[in-house]
Design an enzyme around this catalytic site. Structure first.
Site, PDB file in Angstrom:
ATOM      1  N   GLY A 263     -14.634   8.463  -1.432  1.00 15.70           N
ATOM      2  CA  GLY A 263     -15.040   9.829  -1.147  1.00 15.70           C
ATOM      3  C   GLY A 263     -15.643  10.558  -2.326  1.00 15.70           C
ATOM      4  N   ASP A 264     -15.899   9.858  -3.428  1.00 16.31           N
ATOM      5  CA  ASP A 264     -16.500  10.508  -4.614  1.00 16.31           C
ATOM      6  C   ASP A 264     -17.428   9.522  -5.307  1.00 16.31           C
ATOM      7  OD1 ASP A 264     -16.998  12.463  -6.515  1.00 16.31           O
ATOM      8  OD2 ASP A 264     -15.257  11.968  -7.729  1.00 16.31           O
TER       9      ASP A 264
END
Length: 293
Positions: free
Chosen positions: A192-193
């Protein structure tokens, strides 16, 4: 004793964080304590990103880095993510001390994917996302759940912040969020990053991810961040569309789904950024919304 880099001390995140500034003052002794505990020898000057101090170390003949995170950071989640991927596209975790917010990691180069032209970096990001798409743990937050949360957050924040985008774009984003939230959540692991500054050159593999956030679901979830973080390098809208199509072809995801997530993530970051008083990134999010919404 190490010296905390002035650039790290001067980051905006510490301006209103008393505990964080105290932690910065204690860092030399914290590094010394972890080196004693793990029998490490400092092997170079400290480096940093936005979230942690990284010190090159050696443990016997092994080259590694000691990473120390500030108060409030959830090191347990990052350690869990690194253990789950176990070096598949990510830096390897060698040791973790969660209460001390310390980890020993495989040593990588300080050169990030940010140094590579964006047209060459996007295929690298796509290949890493696909490589990391292993079965995710059942408890990982799903991207469908993130989409569902936007259904409540977007109208509330859009109104509160003075309706910063046209209603049409808000309604398009809400339609996308409802559609993605209703789909069965995928079972693959997703970072997610994942963006260029979080990818460093390595020896074991040419490029490896650091500081991953373990989600499950759509691997195209954070493509927007890759784009907005380097949008100044994209000359025109056709080039922007070509980069998205390149990512979709490389990963095998549907181009429409990739564009849908760009809309959701761009509106989400735009609203958050305006609320935080950011001035540089919201215009980039507006450009993405103008192209894809």
């Amino acid at each position: 004793m190490i010296t905390v880099p002035a650039a790290f001390r001067g980051m905006p995140r510490w301006w209103h964080d008393v505990a964080g500034r105290e932690w910065l003052d204690r860092l030399p002794s914290l590094v010394a304590e972890q080196c004693r505990r793990w029998d490490l020898q400092v092997d170079g000057g400290p480096l940093h990103g936005s979230n942690a101090l990284v010190v090159p170390v050696r443990r016997g003949a092994e080259a590694a880095v000691l990473r120390l995170a500030p108060p409030g950071d959830d090191v347990s989640r990052e350690a869990e993510a690194l253990r789950w991927w176990d070096g598949r596209g990510t830096v390897r975790l060698l040791e973790a001390d969660v209460p001390a917010r310390a980890m020993i990691l495989e040593r990588l180069s300080a050169r990030s994917l940010q140094s590579v032209p964006l047209a060459e970096a996007v295929p690298v990001i796509a290949d890493l996302a696909a490589r990391m798409a292993v079965p995710a743990p059942p408890g990982a937050t799903s991207t469908a759940r993130i989409a569902a949360a936007h259904l409540e957050e977007f109208p509330r924040d859009w109104e509160r912040l003075g309706r910063p985008v046209p209603r049409r774009q808000l309604e398009i984003a809400l339609g996308i969020a409802a559609e993605l939230a209703a789909l069965p959540p995928g079972g693959d692991a997703v970072d997610g990053d994942l963006h260029c500054e979080q990818v460093l050159a390595g020896e074991r593999e040419p490029w490896l991810v650091v500081d991953p956030v373990l989600l499950r679901g759509d691997l195209e979830h954070d493509l927007a961040r890759v784009l907005w973080s380097r949008l100044d390098e994209v000359a025109d809208d056709p080039e922007l569309r070509r980069l998205v199509d390149l990512f979709a072809r490389r990963t095998g995801v549907h181009g429409e789904r990739a564009r849908a997530w760009i809309v959701l993530r761009s509106l989400s970051y735009l609203l958050w950024g305006l609320d935080q008083g950011l001035t540089r990134d919201p215009p980039k999010c507006r450009r993405l919304l103008d192209v894809f919404a």
